[in-house]
Design a protein around this motif. Structure first.
Motif, PDB file in Angstrom:
ATOM      1  N   ASP A 162       0.901  -1.264  -0.350  1.00 50.49           N
ATOM      2  CA  ASP A 162       0.410   0.144   0.473  1.00 50.49           C
ATOM      3  C   ASP A 162       0.716   1.284   0.125  1.00 50.49           C
ATOM      4  OD1 ASP A 162       1.012   0.022   2.936  1.00 50.49           O
ATOM      5  OD2 ASP A 162      -0.569  -0.718   3.559  1.00 50.49           O
ATOM      6  N   GLY A 180      -3.398   0.953  -4.972  1.00 47.82           N
ATOM      7  CA  GLY A 180      -4.600   1.150  -4.410  1.00 47.82           C
ATOM      8  C   GLY A 180      -4.755  -0.420  -3.728  1.00 47.82           C
ATOM      9  N   LYS A 181      -6.079  -0.449  -3.272  1.00 49.30           N
ATOM     10  CA  LYS A 181      -6.371  -1.704  -2.862  1.00 49.30           C
ATOM     11  C   LYS A 181      -7.779  -2.441  -3.936  1.00 49.30           C
ATOM     12  CE  LYS A 181      -7.485  -1.852   2.288  1.00 49.30           C
ATOM     13  NZ  LYS A 181      -8.041  -2.192   3.398  1.00 49.30           N
ATOM     14  N   GLU A 182      -8.245  -1.120  -4.580  1.00 46.29           N
ATOM     15  CA  GLU A 182      -9.028  -1.372  -6.088  1.00 46.29           C
ATOM     16  C   GLU A 182      -8.042  -2.170  -7.026  1.00 46.29           C
ATOM     17  OE1 GLU A 182      -6.822   2.074  -6.642  1.00 46.29           O
ATOM     18  OE2 GLU A 182      -8.024   1.350  -5.145  1.00 46.29           O
ATOM     19  N   THR A 183      -7.063  -2.197  -7.032  1.00 48.07           N
ATOM     20  CA  THR A 183      -6.013  -2.855  -8.151  1.00 48.07           C
ATOM     21  C   THR A 183      -5.808  -4.310  -7.807  1.00 48.07           C
ATOM     22  OG1 THR A 183      -3.583  -2.920  -6.803  1.00 48.07           O
ATOM     23  CG2 THR A 183      -4.978  -0.915  -8.471  1.00 48.07           C
ATOM     24  N   GLY A 184      -6.186  -4.880  -6.631  1.00 51.64           N
ATOM     25  CA  GLY A 184      -6.184  -5.994  -6.425  1.00 51.64           C
ATOM     26  C   GLY A 184      -4.168  -7.076  -6.507  1.00 51.64           C
ATOM     27  N   LYS A 185      -3.627  -6.290  -6.149  1.00 47.70           N
ATOM     28  CA  LYS A 185      -2.014  -6.297  -6.222  1.00 47.70           C
ATOM     29  C   LYS A 185      -2.208  -6.400  -4.675  1.00 47.70           C
ATOM     30  CE  LYS A 185      -1.488  -5.311 -10.968  1.00 47.70           C
ATOM     31  NZ  LYS A 185      -0.822  -6.987 -11.736  1.00 47.70           N
ATOM     32  N   SER A 187      -4.596  -8.377  -2.782  1.00 43.81           N
ATOM     33  CA  SER A 187      -5.268  -9.206  -1.965  1.00 43.81           C
ATOM     34  C   SER A 187      -5.191 -10.404  -1.481  1.00 43.81           C
ATOM     35  CB  SER A 187      -6.753  -9.626  -3.003  1.00 43.81           C
ATOM     36  OG  SER A 187      -5.626  -9.855  -4.417  1.00 43.81           O
ATOM     37  N   GLU A 190      -3.666  -9.647   2.363  1.00 45.76           N
ATOM     38  CA  GLU A 190      -4.830  -8.950   2.689  1.00 45.76           C
ATOM     39  C   GLU A 190      -6.011 -10.423   3.167  1.00 45.76           C
ATOM     40  OE1 GLU A 190      -6.775  -6.141  -0.018  1.00 45.76           O
ATOM     41  OE2 GLU A 190      -5.267  -4.319   0.806  1.00 45.76           O
TER      42      GLU A 190
END
Length: 237
Positions: A162, A180-185, A187, A190
């Protein structure tokens, strides 16, 4: 009745132990003991305890289920966590492009003012946990995570994190990707954080099973990580 240590017969009754068996004390040397002691904890029972330590059950709950004293169980757990290796054990990786995801997990020891951040790194392809460090959320924590990685990841790994500033200046600039979290990179790491909170009772956000000793907190994390990586290896085989 003789003292097993000094063989004095100057022995008195001194209450009972957890299973109500009479306890004695030697007035000569101070030794406390029971008559005809027996090792009640079988290897099968210890193996069961080892499995239960990997589930979201408090030590008091394990003691009730397995029917051992909390005092003995705490001593057993202290020794087990002390002997747990503090180094990742992963399959050998060939040099080449490797991708890892890094993140920090908030926890505490004793009370919520004593924050302990768990820094973790996961191999994006294999799902193995390849880096672990427990400390504060400063650059020192990021450095500890970096140093915990096997050499092949430090040499060849591309690191997705992040935007936490502590990573800057620690991870190699040319191989660090802040996303960012929206990229799924990030995931996968997390998702592992959620698994850790669900499986290890001391990481549940509202719990009475929190760690009282930092050494055991770190030992519990490593104990679970080794088990997690072993299950991945078994599944792959």
């Amino acid at each position: 009745m003789q003292c097993p240590s000094c063989h004095s017969e100057n022995v008195i009754k001194n209450g009972r132990i957890h299973n109500h068996k009479p306890k004695f004390a030697c007035k000569a040397c101070g030794r406390q003991f029971v008559e005809n002691p027996q090792n009640r904890i079988s290897e099968d029972k210890k193996a069961l305890i080892d499995k239960l330590l990997l589930e979201r059950i408090s030590l008091a709950g394990i003691a009730r289920v397995v029917e051992v004293s909390e005092r003995w169980l705490q001593s057993y757990v202290n020794q087990k966590y002390k002997e747990t290796p503090r180094k990742v054990q992963v399959k050998k990786k060939p040099k080449g492009k490797l991708v890892i995801q890094c993140d920090e997990l908030w926890s505490f020891v004793g009370n919520k003012h004593n924050k302990q951040w768990v820094w973790l790194a996961i191999d994006q392809e294999t799902g193995e946990i390849v880096g672990v460090f427990v400390g504060d959320r400063s650059r020192q924590g990021a450095q500890g995570l970096w140093e915990s990685l096997p050499a092949v990841y430090r040499q060849c790994g591309v690191c997705y994190t992040d935007f936490w500033e502590a990573y800057l200046g620690v991870l190699p600039t040319q191989r660090h990707r802040a996303v960012g979290k929206e990229t799924g990179k990030t995931s996968k790491i997390e998702r592992f954080n959620a698994t850790l909170r669900q499986r290890v009772s001391r990481f549940v956000r509202k719990t009475l099973s929190f760690s009282k000793k930092l050494e055991n907190h770190i030992g519990a994390i490593w104990y679970f990580v080794h088990h997690y990586n072993e299950t991945l290896s078994v599944a792959a085989d």
